[in-house]
Design a protein around this motif. Structure first.
Motif, PDB file in Angstrom:
ATOM      1  N   LYS A  94       0.844  -1.189   0.000  1.00  0.00           N
ATOM      2  CA  LYS A  94       0.000   0.000   0.000  1.00  0.00           C
ATOM      3  C   LYS A  94       0.885   1.247   0.000  1.00  0.00           C
ATOM      4  CE  LYS A  94      -3.685   2.298   2.512  1.00  0.00           C
ATOM      5  NZ  LYS A  94      -4.616   2.232   3.630  1.00  0.00           N
ATOM      6  N   GLY A  95       0.541   2.186  -0.874  1.00  0.00           N
ATOM      7  CA  GLY A  95       1.301   3.420  -0.984  1.00  0.00           C
ATOM      8  C   GLY A  95       2.357   3.408  -2.084  1.00  0.00           C
ATOM      9  N   ASP A  96       2.722   2.223  -2.586  1.00  0.00           N
ATOM     10  CA  ASP A  96       3.690   2.157  -3.691  1.00  0.00           C
ATOM     11  C   ASP A  96       3.092   2.822  -4.923  1.00  0.00           C
ATOM     12  OD1 ASP A  96       5.496   0.752  -2.156  1.00  0.00           O
ATOM     13  OD2 ASP A  96       5.141  -1.184  -3.123  1.00  0.00           O
ATOM     14  N   ILE A  97       3.953   3.430  -5.718  1.00  0.00           N
ATOM     15  CA  ILE A  97       3.525   4.039  -6.974  1.00  0.00           C
ATOM     16  C   ILE A  97       4.157   3.262  -8.120  1.00  0.00           C
ATOM     17  CG2 ILE A  97       3.599   6.101  -8.412  1.00  0.00           C
ATOM     18  CD1 ILE A  97       3.637   7.731  -5.793  1.00  0.00           C
ATOM     19  N   ILE A  98       3.312   2.781  -9.011  1.00  0.00           N
ATOM     20  CA  ILE A  98       3.772   2.019 -10.164  1.00  0.00           C
ATOM     21  C   ILE A  98       3.611   2.905 -11.392  1.00  0.00           C
ATOM     22  CG2 ILE A  98       3.337   0.030 -11.662  1.00  0.00           C
ATOM     23  CD1 ILE A  98       2.601  -0.021  -7.961  1.00  0.00           C
ATOM     24  N   ASN A  99       4.729   3.212 -12.030  1.00  0.00           N
ATOM     25  CA  ASN A  99       4.692   3.965 -13.282  1.00  0.00           C
ATOM     26  C   ASN A  99       4.672   2.956 -14.420  1.00  0.00           C
ATOM     27  OD1 ASN A  99       4.971   6.676 -12.181  1.00  0.00           O
ATOM     28  ND2 ASN A  99       6.989   5.968 -11.536  1.00  0.00           N
ATOM     29  N   TYR A 100       3.790   3.182 -15.369  1.00  0.00           N
ATOM     30  CA  TYR A 100       3.685   2.232 -16.474  1.00  0.00           C
ATOM     31  C   TYR A 100       3.718   2.945 -17.820  1.00  0.00           C
ATOM     32  CZ  TYR A 100      -1.245   3.563 -16.768  1.00  0.00           C
ATOM     33  OH  TYR A 100      -2.406   4.271 -16.895  1.00  0.00           O
ATOM     34  N   LYS A 101       4.075   2.157 -18.819  1.00  0.00           N
ATOM     35  CA  LYS A 101       4.096   2.628 -20.202  1.00  0.00           C
ATOM     36  C   LYS A 101       3.628   1.459 -21.059  1.00  0.00           C
ATOM     37  CE  LYS A 101       7.432   4.174 -23.672  1.00  0.00           C
ATOM     38  NZ  LYS A 101       8.839   4.559 -23.861  1.00  0.00           N
ATOM     39  N   VAL A 102       2.646   1.713 -21.903  1.00  0.00           N
ATOM     40  CA  VAL A 102       2.098   0.679 -22.784  1.00  0.00           C
ATOM     41  C   VAL A 102       2.265   1.179 -24.214  1.00  0.00           C
ATOM     42  CG1 VAL A 102       0.072  -0.687 -23.376  1.00  0.00           C
ATOM     43  CG2 VAL A 102       0.440   0.022 -21.007  1.00  0.00           C
ATOM     44  N   SER A 103       2.924   0.384 -25.048  1.00  0.00           N
ATOM     45  CA  SER A 103       3.203   0.840 -26.409  1.00  0.00           C
ATOM     46  C   SER A 103       3.156  -0.310 -27.409  1.00  0.00           C
ATOM     47  CB  SER A 103       4.575   1.514 -26.472  1.00  0.00           C
ATOM     48  OG  SER A 103       5.590   0.601 -26.110  1.00  0.00           O
ATOM     49  N   LEU A 104       2.868   0.079 -28.641  1.00  0.00           N
ATOM     50  CA  LEU A 104       2.839  -0.858 -29.761  1.00  0.00           C
ATOM     51  C   LEU A 104       2.989  -0.036 -31.030  1.00  0.00           C
ATOM     52  CD1 LEU A 104       2.378  -3.838 -30.645  1.00  0.00           C
ATOM     53  CD2 LEU A 104      -0.059  -3.293 -30.796  1.00  0.00           C
ATOM     54  N   GLU A 105       3.736  -0.576 -31.993  1.00  0.00           N
ATOM     55  CA  GLU A 105       3.945   0.124 -33.251  1.00  0.00           C
ATOM     56  C   GLU A 105       2.597   0.455 -33.897  1.00  0.00           C
ATOM     57  OE1 GLU A 105       6.215  -0.601 -37.494  1.00  0.00           O
ATOM     58  OE2 GLU A 105       6.817  -1.766 -35.758  1.00  0.00           O
ATOM     59  N   ASN A 106       2.499   1.655 -34.435  1.00  0.00           N
ATOM     60  CA  ASN A 106       1.296   2.184 -35.093  1.00  0.00           C
ATOM     61  C   ASN A 106       0.166   2.531 -34.128  1.00  0.00           C
ATOM     62  OD1 ASN A 106       2.473   1.980 -37.707  1.00  0.00           O
ATOM     63  ND2 ASN A 106       1.939  -0.190 -37.760  1.00  0.00           N
ATOM     64  N   TYR A 107       0.481   2.623 -32.828  1.00  0.00           N
ATOM     65  CA  TYR A 107      -0.485   3.035 -31.812  1.00  0.00           C
ATOM     66  C   TYR A 107       0.135   4.135 -30.962  1.00  0.00           C
ATOM     67  CZ  TYR A 107      -3.357  -1.064 -32.830  1.00  0.00           C
ATOM     68  OH  TYR A 107      -4.160  -1.987 -33.450  1.00  0.00           O
ATOM     69  N   ASN A 108      -0.700   4.987 -30.405  1.00  0.00           N
ATOM     70  CA  ASN A 108      -0.217   6.018 -29.490  1.00  0.00           C
ATOM     71  C   ASN A 108       0.166   5.374 -28.161  1.00  0.00           C
ATOM     72  OD1 ASN A 108      -0.694   8.211 -31.260  1.00  0.00           O
ATOM     73  ND2 ASN A 108      -2.853   8.231 -30.682  1.00  0.00           N
ATOM     74  N   THR A 109       1.351   5.687 -27.673  1.00  0.00           N
ATOM     75  CA  THR A 109       1.834   5.167 -26.394  1.00  0.00           C
ATOM     76  C   THR A 109       1.065   5.827 -25.257  1.00  0.00           C
ATOM     77  OG1 THR A 109       4.031   4.750 -27.289  1.00  0.00           O
ATOM     78  CG2 THR A 109       3.867   4.993 -24.895  1.00  0.00           C
ATOM     79  N   LYS A 110       0.724   5.040 -24.259  1.00  0.00           N
ATOM     80  CA  LYS A 110       0.069   5.588 -23.064  1.00  0.00           C
ATOM     81  C   LYS A 110       0.972   5.363 -21.866  1.00  0.00           C
ATOM     82  CE  LYS A 110      -4.747   5.634 -24.278  1.00  0.00           C
ATOM     83  NZ  LYS A 110      -6.109   5.330 -23.870  1.00  0.00           N
ATOM     84  N   GLU A 111       1.115   6.419 -21.062  1.00  0.00           N
ATOM     85  CA  GLU A 111       1.893   6.356 -19.833  1.00  0.00           C
ATOM     86  C   GLU A 111       1.019   6.823 -18.689  1.00  0.00           C
ATOM     87  OE1 GLU A 111       6.002   7.770 -19.955  1.00  0.00           O
ATOM     88  OE2 GLU A 111       5.714   8.155 -22.104  1.00  0.00           O
ATOM     89  N   GLY A 112       1.308   6.320 -17.518  1.00  0.00           N
ATOM     90  CA  GLY A 112       0.555   6.737 -16.346  1.00  0.00           C
ATOM     91  C   GLY A 112       1.139   6.140 -15.092  1.00  0.00           C
ATOM     92  N   SER A 113       0.406   6.285 -14.019  1.00  0.00           N
ATOM     93  CA  SER A 113       0.859   5.713 -12.756  1.00  0.00           C
ATOM     94  C   SER A 113      -0.344   5.192 -11.975  1.00  0.00           C
ATOM     95  CB  SER A 113       1.639   6.728 -11.935  1.00  0.00           C
ATOM     96  OG  SER A 113       0.806   7.811 -11.588  1.00  0.00           O
ATOM     97  N   ILE A 114      -0.068   4.244 -11.126  1.00  0.00           N
ATOM     98  CA  ILE A 114      -1.074   3.657 -10.245  1.00  0.00           C
ATOM     99  C   ILE A 114      -0.530   3.760  -8.829  1.00  0.00           C
ATOM    100  CG2 ILE A 114      -2.284   1.546  -9.590  1.00  0.00           C
ATOM    101  CD1 ILE A 114      -1.880   0.589 -12.513  1.00  0.00           C
ATOM    102  N   THR A 115      -1.316   4.303  -7.933  1.00  0.00           N
ATOM    103  CA  THR A 115      -0.959   4.311  -6.521  1.00  0.00           C
ATOM    104  C   THR A 115      -1.700   3.166  -5.853  1.00  0.00           C
ATOM    105  OG1 THR A 115      -0.654   6.706  -6.537  1.00  0.00           O
ATOM    106  CG2 THR A 115      -0.937   5.656  -4.389  1.00  0.00           C
ATOM    107  N   VAL A 116      -0.949   2.294  -5.223  1.00  0.00           N
ATOM    108  CA  VAL A 116      -1.532   1.096  -4.617  1.00  0.00           C
ATOM    109  C   VAL A 116      -2.284   1.480  -3.351  1.00  0.00           C
ATOM    110  CG1 VAL A 116      -1.028  -1.187  -3.664  1.00  0.00           C
ATOM    111  CG2 VAL A 116       0.358  -0.281  -5.537  1.00  0.00           C
TER     112      VAL A 116
END
Length: 90
Positions: A54-76
Protein backbone atom coordinates in the motif's frame (compact mmCIF):
# COMPACT_ATOMS: atom_id res chain seq x y z
CA UNK A 1 10.31 -27.56 9.85
CA UNK A 2 13.49 -28.08 7.81
CA UNK A 3 11.83 -26.36 4.83
CA UNK A 4 11.29 -23.15 6.79
CA UNK A 5 14.81 -23.26 8.24
CA UNK A 6 16.23 -23.60 4.72
CA UNK A 7 13.90 -20.89 3.50
CA UNK A 8 15.14 -18.42 6.10
CA UNK A 9 18.84 -19.33 5.77
CA UNK A 10 19.01 -19.44 1.97
CA UNK A 11 19.46 -15.99 0.40
CA UNK A 12 18.18 -17.37 -2.93
CA UNK A 13 14.79 -17.76 -1.29
CA UNK A 14 14.79 -14.35 0.40
CA UNK A 15 12.15 -12.95 -1.98
CA UNK A 16 9.90 -15.93 -1.28
CA UNK A 17 10.44 -15.55 2.45
CA UNK A 18 9.71 -11.82 2.30
CA UNK A 19 6.54 -12.52 0.34
CA UNK A 20 5.35 -15.16 2.80
CA UNK A 21 6.19 -12.94 5.74
CA UNK A 22 4.19 -9.98 4.42
CA UNK A 23 1.70 -11.62 2.05
CA UNK A 24 -1.31 -10.13 3.79
CA UNK A 25 0.19 -6.68 3.16
CA UNK A 26 0.81 -7.05 -0.58
CA UNK A 27 -1.67 -6.29 -3.34
CA UNK A 28 -1.69 -7.63 -6.89
CA UNK A 29 -1.41 -5.09 -9.67
CA UNK A 30 -2.04 -6.31 -13.21
CA UNK A 31 -2.06 -4.27 -16.41
CA UNK A 32 -3.68 -5.61 -19.57
CA UNK A 33 -3.79 -3.97 -22.96
CA UNK A 34 -5.96 -3.77 -26.01
CA UNK A 35 -4.57 -4.80 -28.44
CA UNK A 36 -3.23 -7.57 -26.26
CA UNK A 37 0.24 -7.79 -27.87
CA UNK A 38 1.38 -4.35 -26.69
CA UNK A 39 4.58 -4.00 -24.69
CA UNK A 40 3.93 -3.20 -21.03
CA UNK A 41 6.62 -1.62 -18.85
CA UNK A 42 6.06 -1.36 -15.09
CA UNK A 43 8.61 0.66 -13.10
CA UNK A 44 11.20 0.24 -15.83
CA UNK A 45 10.74 -3.55 -16.22
CA UNK A 46 8.94 -5.34 -19.03
CA UNK A 47 6.17 -7.07 -17.11
CA UNK A 48 2.43 -6.81 -16.64
CA UNK A 49 1.95 -8.12 -13.10
CA UNK A 50 3.41 -7.56 -9.67
CA UNK A 51 2.78 -7.56 -5.93
CA UNK A 52 3.17 -4.23 -4.15
CA UNK A 53 2.60 -2.65 -0.77
CA UNK A 54 0.00 0.00 0.00
CA UNK A 55 1.30 3.42 -0.98
CA UNK A 56 3.69 2.16 -3.69
CA UNK A 57 3.52 4.04 -6.97
CA UNK A 58 3.77 2.02 -10.16
CA UNK A 59 4.69 3.96 -13.28
CA UNK A 60 3.69 2.23 -16.47
CA UNK A 61 4.10 2.63 -20.20
CA UNK A 62 2.10 0.68 -22.78
CA UNK A 63 3.20 0.84 -26.41
CA UNK A 64 2.84 -0.86 -29.76
CA UNK A 65 3.94 0.12 -33.25
CA UNK A 66 1.30 2.18 -35.09
CA UNK A 67 -0.49 3.04 -31.81
CA UNK A 68 -0.22 6.02 -29.49
CA UNK A 69 1.83 5.17 -26.39
CA UNK A 70 0.07 5.59 -23.06
CA UNK A 71 1.89 6.36 -19.83
CA UNK A 72 0.56 6.74 -16.35
CA UNK A 73 0.86 5.71 -12.76
CA UNK A 74 -1.07 3.66 -10.25
CA UNK A 75 -0.96 4.31 -6.52
CA UNK A 76 -1.53 1.10 -4.62
CA UNK A 77 -4.29 1.22 -2.04
CA UNK A 78 -5.62 -1.65 0.05
CA UNK A 79 -6.99 -3.75 -2.81
CA UNK A 80 -5.91 -5.66 -5.90
CA UNK A 81 -6.02 -3.61 -9.10
CA UNK A 82 -6.65 -4.69 -12.70
CA UNK A 83 -5.96 -1.85 -15.13
CA UNK A 84 -6.93 -2.25 -18.79
CA UNK A 85 -5.19 0.17 -21.16
CA UNK A 86 -6.77 0.70 -24.59
CA UNK A 87 -4.36 2.02 -27.21
CA UNK A 88 -5.56 4.20 -30.08
CA UNK A 89 -4.16 3.93 -33.57
CA UNK A 90 -1.96 6.74 -34.86
Amino acid sequence: MKFFTNLINNSFNKKVYDYIKSRDKLYKIKITSSPNNAEIIMNGEEKYFGAYKKGDIINYKVSLENYNTKEGSITVDDRDILENIVLETT
